[in-house]
Write a protein that holds these residues in place. Structure first.
Motif, PDB file in Angstrom:
ATOM      1  N   LYS A  59       0.834  -1.218   0.000  1.00 55.77           N
ATOM      2  CA  LYS A  59       0.000   0.000   0.000  1.00 55.77           C
ATOM      3  C   LYS A  59       0.864   1.262   0.000  1.00 55.77           C
ATOM      4  CE  LYS A  59      -4.112  -1.918   2.349  1.00 55.77           C
ATOM      5  NZ  LYS A  59      -3.823  -3.327   2.636  1.00 55.77           N
ATOM      6  N   SER A 101       1.022   4.354  -2.649  1.00 55.94           N
ATOM      7  CA  SER A 101       0.951   5.769  -2.305  1.00 55.94           C
ATOM      8  C   SER A 101       2.019   6.564  -3.056  1.00 55.94           C
ATOM      9  CB  SER A 101       1.140   5.943  -0.792  1.00 55.94           C
ATOM     10  OG  SER A 101       1.280   7.300  -0.454  1.00 55.94           O
ATOM     11  N   ILE A 145       1.070   6.996  -6.723  1.00 55.59           N
ATOM     12  CA  ILE A 145       0.062   8.046  -6.924  1.00 55.59           C
ATOM     13  C   ILE A 145       0.744   9.418  -6.911  1.00 55.59           C
ATOM     14  CG2 ILE A 145      -1.949   9.215  -5.899  1.00 55.59           C
ATOM     15  CD1 ILE A 145      -2.860   6.661  -7.193  1.00 55.59           C
ATOM     16  N   VAL A 190     -12.796   9.799  -7.666  1.00 53.81           N
ATOM     17  CA  VAL A 190     -12.501   8.410  -8.042  1.00 53.81           C
ATOM     18  C   VAL A 190     -13.284   8.013  -9.300  1.00 53.81           C
ATOM     19  CG1 VAL A 190     -12.733   6.001  -7.278  1.00 53.81           C
ATOM     20  CG2 VAL A 190     -11.850   7.735  -5.696  1.00 53.81           C
ATOM     21  N   ILE A 250      -9.426  10.589  -4.507  1.00 48.65           N
ATOM     22  CA  ILE A 250      -8.196   9.821  -4.315  1.00 48.65           C
ATOM     23  C   ILE A 250      -7.700   9.987  -2.887  1.00 48.65           C
ATOM     24  CG2 ILE A 250      -5.733   9.769  -4.950  1.00 48.65           C
ATOM     25  CD1 ILE A 250      -6.616  10.321  -7.854  1.00 48.65           C
ATOM     26  N   LEU A 281      -9.263   7.599  -0.493  1.00 46.76           N
ATOM     27  CA  LEU A 281      -8.720   6.244  -0.602  1.00 46.76           C
ATOM     28  C   LEU A 281      -7.346   6.153   0.071  1.00 46.76           C
ATOM     29  CD1 LEU A 281      -9.600   5.214  -4.294  1.00 46.76           C
ATOM     30  CD2 LEU A 281     -10.908   4.753  -2.209  1.00 46.76           C
ATOM     31  N   LEU A 282      -6.540   7.187  -0.111  1.00 43.70           N
ATOM     32  CA  LEU A 282      -5.190   7.195   0.468  1.00 43.70           C
ATOM     33  C   LEU A 282      -5.207   7.241   1.999  1.00 43.70           C
ATOM     34  CD1 LEU A 282      -3.465   9.782  -1.900  1.00 43.70           C
ATOM     35  CD2 LEU A 282      -2.807   7.372  -1.692  1.00 43.70           C
ATOM     36  N   LEU A 297      -6.900   2.318  -6.239  1.00 44.08           N
ATOM     37  CA  LEU A 297      -5.798   3.228  -6.591  1.00 44.08           C
ATOM     38  C   LEU A 297      -4.919   2.617  -7.680  1.00 44.08           C
ATOM     39  CD1 LEU A 297      -4.819   4.497  -3.028  1.00 44.08           C
ATOM     40  CD2 LEU A 297      -5.893   5.848  -4.846  1.00 44.08           C
ATOM     41  N   SER A 298      -4.733   1.302  -7.620  1.00 48.27           N
ATOM     42  CA  SER A 298      -3.958   0.621  -8.662  1.00 48.27           C
ATOM     43  C   SER A 298      -4.672   0.725 -10.010  1.00 48.27           C
ATOM     44  CB  SER A 298      -3.739  -0.845  -8.296  1.00 48.27           C
ATOM     45  OG  SER A 298      -3.076  -1.512  -9.341  1.00 48.27           O
ATOM     46  N   GLY A 314      -3.450  -3.629  -5.441  1.00 54.57           N
ATOM     47  CA  GLY A 314      -3.076  -2.355  -4.833  1.00 54.57           C
ATOM     48  C   GLY A 314      -2.747  -2.446  -3.358  1.00 54.57           C
ATOM     49  N   TYR A 320      -0.909   9.008   4.007  1.00 50.95           N
ATOM     50  CA  TYR A 320      -1.310   8.459   2.712  1.00 50.95           C
ATOM     51  C   TYR A 320      -0.771   7.029   2.624  1.00 50.95           C
ATOM     52  CZ  TYR A 320      -2.341  13.248   0.997  1.00 50.95           C
ATOM     53  OH  TYR A 320      -2.833  14.516   0.808  1.00 50.95           O
TER      54      TYR A 320
END
Length: 335
Positions: free
Chosen positions: A68, A72, A75, A91, A112, A115-116, A167-168, A227, A275
Motif C-alpha cells: 500500500k 501511495s 500516486i 474516483v 483519491i 482512498l489514500l 488506486l492501482s 493495490g 497516505y
C-alpha cells in the motif's frame, strides 16, 4: 547512494550502541521466530543485517500491505508527472463506464485522498473486510466501486484493502501501464531495485493471491496489479524504498518522489495514518511505517536517520514489531 551493493558500516561508527543491537538476534530467535530478514540503515549505511530460515539478501518476500505504501508513492509520482490532476480528483473520473445509482450521492464525492487516508465509507464492519469476496469477482474494480460510499460517512477512518486496489486501477487508467510497470520505470529502476517480473496468474485461489504461489506482483483478472498486497521484494529493496522517503524523495541527487508528497503523506493526524503510511509519535520520537500482515515492516525514524526493515513469514497474530524496533534499535542510537 550508489545503485550497486549498499555500503555497510560498523554500528559503533554509525553512533549506535553495539551492546543494545547484540540483543536483537537472541530476541528474534526466541520471540519473533517468523522473521526471515532484518536490515537496519543508519546515515545511509547498512549498520545491521541478518537472515534466518535459510533466506539471504537476494531472496524476495511477499510484503503484504507494505504494498500500500508503494502504491501511495506511485500516486504521488503520477500526480507529479501529470497523469493524475491532483489528490482531490474524484474516483469516478477514472471509471466513466461505471454509472452509480441516482441516490448514490456520496459515491460521487469520494476522492483519491479519501482512498489514500482510508476515509472512504464501505458497508463492512471495521477490520472485517470481506477481501475473499472481492477476489472471487471477475471485475474487482466494478465490485469495489459498487461497495464504495455505502454505509458510514466520508471522513471516518475505515481500513480497506479493496480501496487501495482502486488506486492501482486508477494508476492503470491514467498511465496506460499496470502499477508494476509504472513502478519498475518510475520508482524501482531509479533507486536500484531489480525489475519486478510479470508472472501470469494461473488461477485466483488463496495460494495464487496470498500464499506460496505469490511471485513478482500479483494482478487481478483485468491485469491490474493488486493495490493492497501481492508485491514481493527483498529486504534491501524495502530498505531502499524507506531510505528514499527518509531522503525526501531524492536518490543520487535525482528527485524521484516530490518532497511535498512525502511531507503530506507522513503528516501526523488524529487517525495516526497518512497516505497509506502508519504514523507514530512516542516519547518525542516520530516515525512512519509501511506495515504488512505477519510482521513485514519498513519503519522510518527521520530524526535518528534510521530505516528498519523486517521481512517475515506470514503467521496469524504475529507479535507487533514496534517493541523490538524501539528497544533494540531506536534506543541504540546515541544522540
Amino acid at each position: 547512494m550508489q545503485n550497486n551493493d549498499w555500503p555497510t558500516a560498523d554500528p559503533a561508527v554509525m553512533g549506535m550502541d553495539a551492546e543494545k543491537l547484540s540483543k536483537l538476534d537472541p530476541k528474534i530467535k526466541s520471540e519473533y521466530s517468523n522473521i526471515n530478514g532484518i536490515v537496519v540503515v543508519r546515515n545511509g549505511y547498512i549498520a545491521y543485517e541478518r537472515y534466518y530460515h535459510g533466506y539471504g539478501p537476494k531472496d524476495t518476500h511477499h510484503v503484504a500491505s507494505v504494498t500500500k505504501s508503494i502504491m501511495s508513492a506511485l500516486i504521488g509520482i503520477a500526480i507529479d508527472t501529470g497523469y493524475i490532476e491532483h489528490v482531490d480528483q474524484k474516483v469516478l473520473d477514472f471509471s466513466p463506464e461505471y454509472i452509480p445509482h441516482s441516490a448514490d450521492k456520496q459515491k460521487r464525492d469520494i476522492t483519491i485522498r479519501h482512498l489514500l487516508t482510508m476515509t472512504a465509507p464501505y458497508p463492512f464492519e471495521d477490520w472485517h473486510e470481506p477481501l475473499d469476496k472481492m477476489c472471487m469477482q471477475p471485475d474487482w474494480t466494478a465490485y469495489t466501486l459498487g461497495m464504495l460510499g455505502q454505509g458510514g460517512t466520508i471522513g471516518t477512518f475505515k481500513y480497506s484493502t479493496a480501496g487501495a486496489h482502486l488506486l492501482s486501477a486508477i494508476i492503470t487508467r491514467s498511465t496506460g501501464k499496470s502499477a508494476r510497470e509504472f513502478a519498475n520505470e518510475r520508482l524501482f529502476k531509479p533507486i536500484g531495485v531489480k525489475e519486478i517480473p510479470h508472472y501470469g496468474m494461473q488461477s485466483f485461489g488463496f495460494d495464487d493471491l496470498f500464499g506460496k504461489n505469490v511471485k513478482g506482483w500479483v494482478n487481478d483478472p483485468d491485469g491490474n496489479s493488486t493495490g493492497g498486497w501481492g508485491l514481493t521484494l527483498t529486504p534491501r529493496d524495502m530498505a531502499r524504498f524507506g531510505y528514499l522517503y527518509l531522503n525526501h524523495g531524492t536518490w543520487n541527487n535525482q528527485q524521484i518522489i516530490p518532497k511535498s508528497w512525502i511531507d503530506e503523506s507522513t503528516a501526523m493526524n488524529a487517525n495516526n495514518y497518512g497516505y497509506l503510511w502508519w504514523l507514530r509519535e512516542e516519547e518525542g520520537v516520530f516515525s512512519y511505517s509501511a506495515l504488512g500482515d505477519g510482521g513485514n515492516v519498513i519503519c522510518c525514524v527521520p530524526e535518528k536517520d534510521l530505516v528498519v526493515v523486517i521481512a517475515s513469514e506470514f503467521i496469524i497474530n504475529a507479535l507487533d514489531r514496534w517493541k523490538l524496533i524501539k528497544e533494540c534499535i531506536v534506543l541504540s542510537v546515541k544522540d
